[in-house]
Design a protein around this motif. Structure first.
Motif, PDB file in Angstrom:
ATOM      1  N   PRO A   1       0.810  -1.226   0.000  1.00 26.11           N
ATOM      2  CA  PRO A   1       0.000   0.000   0.000  1.00 26.11           C
ATOM      3  C   PRO A   1       0.845   1.278   0.000  1.00 26.11           C
ATOM      4  O   PRO A   1       0.504   2.262  -0.658  1.00 26.11           O
ATOM      5  CB  PRO A   1      -0.817  -0.099   1.297  1.00 26.11           C
ATOM      6  CG  PRO A   1      -0.806  -1.549   1.665  1.00 26.11           C
ATOM      7  CD  PRO A   1       0.438  -2.140   1.098  1.00 26.11           C
ATOM      8  N   LEU A   2       1.974   1.246   0.705  1.00 25.10           N
ATOM      9  CA  LEU A   2       2.839   2.439   0.701  1.00 25.10           C
ATOM     10  C   LEU A   2       3.383   2.696  -0.702  1.00 25.10           C
ATOM     11  O   LEU A   2       3.406   3.847  -1.177  1.00 25.10           O
ATOM     12  CB  LEU A   2       4.042   2.202   1.626  1.00 25.10           C
ATOM     13  CG  LEU A   2       4.010   2.769   3.036  1.00 25.10           C
ATOM     14  CD1 LEU A   2       5.264   2.349   3.786  1.00 25.10           C
ATOM     15  CD2 LEU A   2       3.891   4.295   3.017  1.00 25.10           C
ATOM     16  N   LEU A   3       3.819   1.599  -1.350  1.00 28.51           N
ATOM     17  CA  LEU A   3       4.359   1.749  -2.704  1.00 28.51           C
ATOM     18  C   LEU A   3       3.263   2.265  -3.642  1.00 28.51           C
ATOM     19  O   LEU A   3       3.520   3.152  -4.466  1.00 28.51           O
ATOM     20  CB  LEU A   3       4.934   0.403  -3.178  1.00 28.51           C
ATOM     21  CG  LEU A   3       5.516   0.346  -4.591  1.00 28.51           C
ATOM     22  CD1 LEU A   3       6.549   1.453  -4.831  1.00 28.51           C
ATOM     23  CD2 LEU A   3       6.184  -1.015  -4.847  1.00 28.51           C
TER      24      LEU A   3
ATOM     25  N   LEU B   1      10.444   3.459   1.459  1.00 28.77           N
ATOM     26  CA  LEU B   1       9.049   3.763   1.110  1.00 28.77           C
ATOM     27  C   LEU B   1       8.466   4.889   1.953  1.00 28.77           C
ATOM     28  O   LEU B   1       7.762   5.748   1.422  1.00 28.77           O
ATOM     29  CB  LEU B   1       8.187   2.501   1.239  1.00 28.77           C
ATOM     30  CG  LEU B   1       8.411   1.458   0.137  1.00 28.77           C
ATOM     31  CD1 LEU B   1       7.668   0.165   0.458  1.00 28.77           C
ATOM     32  CD2 LEU B   1       7.987   1.991  -1.231  1.00 28.77           C
ATOM     33  N   THR B   2       8.751   4.890   3.256  1.00 27.90           N
ATOM     34  CA  THR B   2       8.181   5.989   4.053  1.00 27.90           C
ATOM     35  C   THR B   2       8.833   7.311   3.653  1.00 27.90           C
ATOM     36  O   THR B   2       8.165   8.339   3.577  1.00 27.90           O
ATOM     37  CB  THR B   2       8.321   5.750   5.572  1.00 27.90           C
ATOM     38  OG1 THR B   2       9.661   5.353   5.859  1.00 27.90           O
ATOM     39  CG2 THR B   2       7.344   4.704   6.067  1.00 27.90           C
TER      40      THR B   2
ATOM     41  N   LYS C   1      13.541  13.352   4.285  1.00 29.62           N
ATOM     42  CA  LYS C   1      14.790  12.590   4.258  1.00 29.62           C
ATOM     43  C   LYS C   1      14.933  11.931   2.893  1.00 29.62           C
ATOM     44  O   LYS C   1      13.939  11.573   2.266  1.00 29.62           O
ATOM     45  CB  LYS C   1      14.776  11.551   5.379  1.00 29.62           C
ATOM     46  CG  LYS C   1      14.688  12.215   6.754  1.00 29.62           C
ATOM     47  CD  LYS C   1      14.957  11.257   7.891  1.00 29.62           C
ATOM     48  CE  LYS C   1      14.925  12.036   9.201  1.00 29.62           C
ATOM     49  NZ  LYS C   1      15.361  11.265  10.345  1.00 29.62           N
ATOM     50  N   ASP C   2      16.172  11.708   2.480  1.00 22.26           N
ATOM     51  CA  ASP C   2      16.466  11.251   1.124  1.00 22.26           C
ATOM     52  C   ASP C   2      16.064   9.782   0.926  1.00 22.26           C
ATOM     53  O   ASP C   2      16.707   8.890   1.508  1.00 22.26           O
ATOM     54  CB  ASP C   2      17.967  11.436   0.868  1.00 22.26           C
ATOM     55  CG  ASP C   2      18.363  10.952  -0.511  1.00 22.26           C
ATOM     56  OD1 ASP C   2      17.467  10.720  -1.349  1.00 22.26           O
ATOM     57  OD2 ASP C   2      19.580  10.806  -0.751  1.00 22.26           O
ATOM     58  N   PRO C   3      15.068   9.486   0.081  1.00 24.92           N
ATOM     59  CA  PRO C   3      14.710   8.076  -0.127  1.00 24.92           C
ATOM     60  C   PRO C   3      15.794   7.300  -0.852  1.00 24.92           C
ATOM     61  O   PRO C   3      15.962   6.093  -0.639  1.00 24.92           O
ATOM     62  CB  PRO C   3      13.429   8.141  -0.977  1.00 24.92           C
ATOM     63  CG  PRO C   3      13.255   9.535  -1.411  1.00 24.92           C
ATOM     64  CD  PRO C   3      14.197  10.413  -0.668  1.00 24.92           C
TER      65      PRO C   3
END
Ligand SMILES: Nc1ncnc2c1ncn2[C@@H]1O[C@H](COP(=O)(O)OP(=O)(O)O)[C@@H](O)[C@H]1O
Ligand SMILES: N[C@@H](CCOP(=O)(O)O)C(=O)O
Length: 326
Positions: free
Chosen positions: A150-152, A285-286, A303-305
């Motif tokens: 779901p996050l993706l 993902l977050t 913050k850098d993913p």
């Protein structure tokens, strides 16, 4: 920046009247952190942290977090102890937000992680796991494997603007991770911190100048999950150098000190590579979700993913736990 809710002098004094903490001597907002509003308080009884829980924390879950901190602190884990008011309650309301006061922990989190930090960290993590063993509450990991698809999905619209081809690569990694994920019954579980990054661990030097853990903070992602997943989170957060290389010396120090307190099962060691991939994609993902949903100019520091995409790729190339110092 993490003071989302401003607290006036009058509101704070009225709030403190519910406690036996004596007169308020000083208070200031704390800029660090991303989730909640934190204030440092000095009263006649000493130093404390006041936290107002902001919208990402579900108020229904606060009794679990506060109860766990209290349980661990009582068993010698250097984590904040929630302070009871005169009515025996630790959770109340301030400026329309759920709020609690906890004890202040001395120490400083390491801005630059050195190999000497890893053994005390590993021992502290294993002690946390051992101390949490009898805690009777269960909180599923909302940011565990079931939460990743779901996050993706929530990142599909803007994800490829962060890096071309990112979403397709994450689809591929996620499918492989979920296919290899150990069944819940295969590995020991318990209460885990789930976000034990350097900014959540305070150190003080011992008499010989060696760093010792003086505080573990920020239990607001804590949950009941695989204990070795917490080790995987730490391998992600503590064992990469600024140039992106994995420091196996740090990893060995972390795992060696952890296992001296709580031996890892052979199955936990074997699962570490996939647990590390899972931890990498969780933080990726977050961060990606926040990156694609936070308007420019908002107060939250994004913050850098892609830092975690590089880590994920490293763990996906690992040939076995030996590559990770296990
Ligand atoms: N118990 C504590 N003792 C000392 N400082 C604390 C304590 N709790 C929080 N802090 C300070 O507040 C900052 C933010 O706390 P944190 O829990 O990480 O916030 P957030 O949940 O918003 O990310 C920490 O970096 C630290 O400076
Ligand atoms: N550790 C997470 C972000 C959570 O922030 P915290 O201030 O609550 O520890 C990350 O680095 O993505």
């Amino acid at each position: 920046m993490a003071v989302y809710t401003e607290v006036s002098d009058e509101a704070l004094r009225a709030f403190l009247a519910e406690y036996e903490l004596g007169d308020l001597l000083a208070f200031r907002g704390i800029a660090e952190g991303v989730e909640n509003s934190n204030y440092a308080l000095r009263t006649a009884k000493g130093d404390f942290i006041l936290t107002l829980y902001e919208k990402r924390v579900d108020p229904k879950e606060l009794p679990y977090f506060l109860g766990l901190m209290d349980y661990l602190a009582f068993r010698g884990v250097p984590c904040p102890t929630p302070v009871e008011g005169r009515d025996g309650e630790t959770l109340r309301s301030l400026c329309g937000r759920p709020a609690a006061i906890c004890t202040f922990l001395e120490g400083v989190w390491p801005r630059r992680v050195r190999p000497e930090h890893l053994a005390p960290l590993g021992a502290a993590l294993a002690k946390l796991h051992a101390a949490g063993a009898g805690f009777p509450e269960f909180r599923p990991n909302a940011l565990g494997p079931k939460g990743w698809a779901p996050l993706l999905d929530g990142c599909r619209a803007g994800g490829d603007e962060v890096a071309p081809g990112l979403i397709a690569e994450l689809d591929m990694h996620l499918a492989a991770i979920l296919a290899a994920w150990p069944p819940a019954s295969a590995l020991p579980d318990g209460q885990i911190h789930a976000d034990l990054f350097p900014d959540n661990v305070f150190f003080l030097p011992d008499a010989a100048g060696r760093p010792q853990v003086s505080g573990l903070i920020d239990f607001y992602f804590a949950c009941t999950d695989l204990l070795a997943y917490d080790v995987a989170v730490c391998l992600n957060a503590w064992c990469f150098e600024p140039d992106g290389s994995f420091n196996v010396t740090k990893a060995r120090a972390l795992i060696g000190a952890y296992t001296a307190v709580r031996p890892l099962w052979p199955a936990e060691r074997a699962a570490l590579p996939v647990l590390c991939r899972g931890a990498a994609i969780r933080f990726l993902l977050t961060r990606l979700y926040d990156w694609t949903h936070t308007p420019p100019g908002a107060l939250v520091t994004r913050k850098d993913p892609l830092e975690y995409l590089r880590k994920l790729r490293f763990f996906a190339r690992a040939t076995g736990p030996g590559d990770l110092g296990a």
